[in-house]
Design an enzyme around this catalytic site. Structure first.
Site, short mmCIF file in Angstrom:
data_model
loop_
_atom_site.label_atom_id
_atom_site.label_comp_id
_atom_site.label_asym_id
_atom_site.label_seq_id
_atom_site.Cartn_x
_atom_site.Cartn_y
_atom_site.Cartn_z
N TYR A 20 4.29 0.67 -8.20
CA TYR A 20 3.85 0.51 -6.77
C TYR A 20 5.36 1.70 -6.08
O TYR A 20 4.73 2.03 -4.82
CB TYR A 20 3.37 -1.00 -6.73
CG TYR A 20 3.80 -1.42 -5.17
CD1 TYR A 20 2.40 -0.63 -4.23
CD2 TYR A 20 4.62 -2.24 -4.13
CE1 TYR A 20 2.47 -1.53 -2.97
CE2 TYR A 20 4.64 -1.90 -3.08
CZ TYR A 20 3.31 -1.52 -2.71
OH TYR A 20 2.91 -1.51 -1.11
N GLU A 42 -0.65 -8.69 3.24
CA GLU A 42 0.55 -8.79 3.09
C GLU A 42 0.75 -10.19 3.99
O GLU A 42 1.39 -11.57 3.55
CB GLU A 42 1.73 -8.02 4.34
CG GLU A 42 1.89 -6.59 4.06
CD GLU A 42 3.15 -6.61 2.81
OE1 GLU A 42 3.70 -7.67 2.63
OE2 GLU A 42 3.68 -5.25 2.35
N TRP A 50 5.96 -10.43 -2.92
CA TRP A 50 4.36 -9.55 -3.34
C TRP A 50 3.77 -9.04 -4.41
O TRP A 50 2.79 -8.47 -4.96
CB TRP A 50 5.13 -8.31 -2.95
CG TRP A 50 4.02 -7.34 -2.92
CD1 TRP A 50 4.21 -6.07 -3.61
CD2 TRP A 50 3.10 -6.91 -2.06
NE1 TRP A 50 3.22 -5.31 -3.37
CE2 TRP A 50 2.81 -5.18 -2.44
CE3 TRP A 50 2.29 -7.95 -1.15
CZ2 TRP A 50 1.53 -4.92 -1.54
CZ3 TRP A 50 1.50 -7.40 -0.61
CH2 TRP A 50 0.64 -6.18 -1.07
#
Length: 190
Positions: A20, A42, A50
């Protein structure tokens, strides 16, 4: 990409985080739908790491109709219950409802002729901000200002910390650390 490249500290230990980081994080996004999707993801991350969201991202996309704001804006109570029963996503009613409301706000903005991408990028004058690259901060005066405006419009789960993480992810700010091999290439995309 090889695993021995110098990266931001958060991206070193997990292969999915590395991938990512190396391909997406910090790359400027100019597409309204993609910016909205990133903001909603988010919001789901609030209180979590995350990597949890990253691992569930495809399930989120499937559950939320590809994050098509027009489709998500039409979700009703049955859809909320369907999503609450989906083990592939974070099953938090407030976050699910905030995403549906966020889609409605996105659609209201579009109906008034206000492009979500133009709205987002106006805060930076249309160009990514290059940070000092000395390490991460949780919030900035800019993330506080954007958060305040998003909240004023009715968005939820858009506090300054979430907004700053979103700004980093979508390239409003290039927060790659000074030593990171992605810092210069991402800056060149500005």
């Amino acid at each position: 990409m090889t695993d021995d490249l110098p990266r931001c500290a958060w991206a070193v230990s997990d292969p999915l985080n590395r991938s990512y980081h190396d391909a997406e994080w910090g790359v400027p996004i100019r597409d309204s739908r993609a910016l909205w999707e990133a903001l909603m993801l988010e919001g789901f991350q609030a209180g979590l790491a995350w990597i949890v969201i990253l691992r569930k991202r495809e399930a989120f996309r499937e559950a939320f109709a590809g994050f098509d704001p027009v489709k998500v804006a039409a979700f009703g109570p049955d859809d909320v219950e369907r999503l609450m029963a989906n083990p592939g996503i974070v099953r938090a009613r407030a976050k699910i409802e905030a995403t549906i409301r966020g889609a409605q706000i996105w659609c209201d903005m579009a109906a008034r002729g206000e492009d979500f991408a133009a709205f987002c990028w106006r805060f930076t004058g249309g160009k990514p901000i290059l940070s000092a690259g000395n390490g991460f901060v949780a919030t900035t005066p800019l993330s506080e200002a954007i958060s305040k405006e998003l909240k004023r419009r009715g968005f939820k789960f858009v506090g300054p910390t979430i907004v700053h993480a979103w700004m980093q992810a979508v390239g409003l700010v290039n927060d790659h650390q000074r030593h990171c091999f992605r810092r210069a290439p991402v800056a060149a995309l500005a």
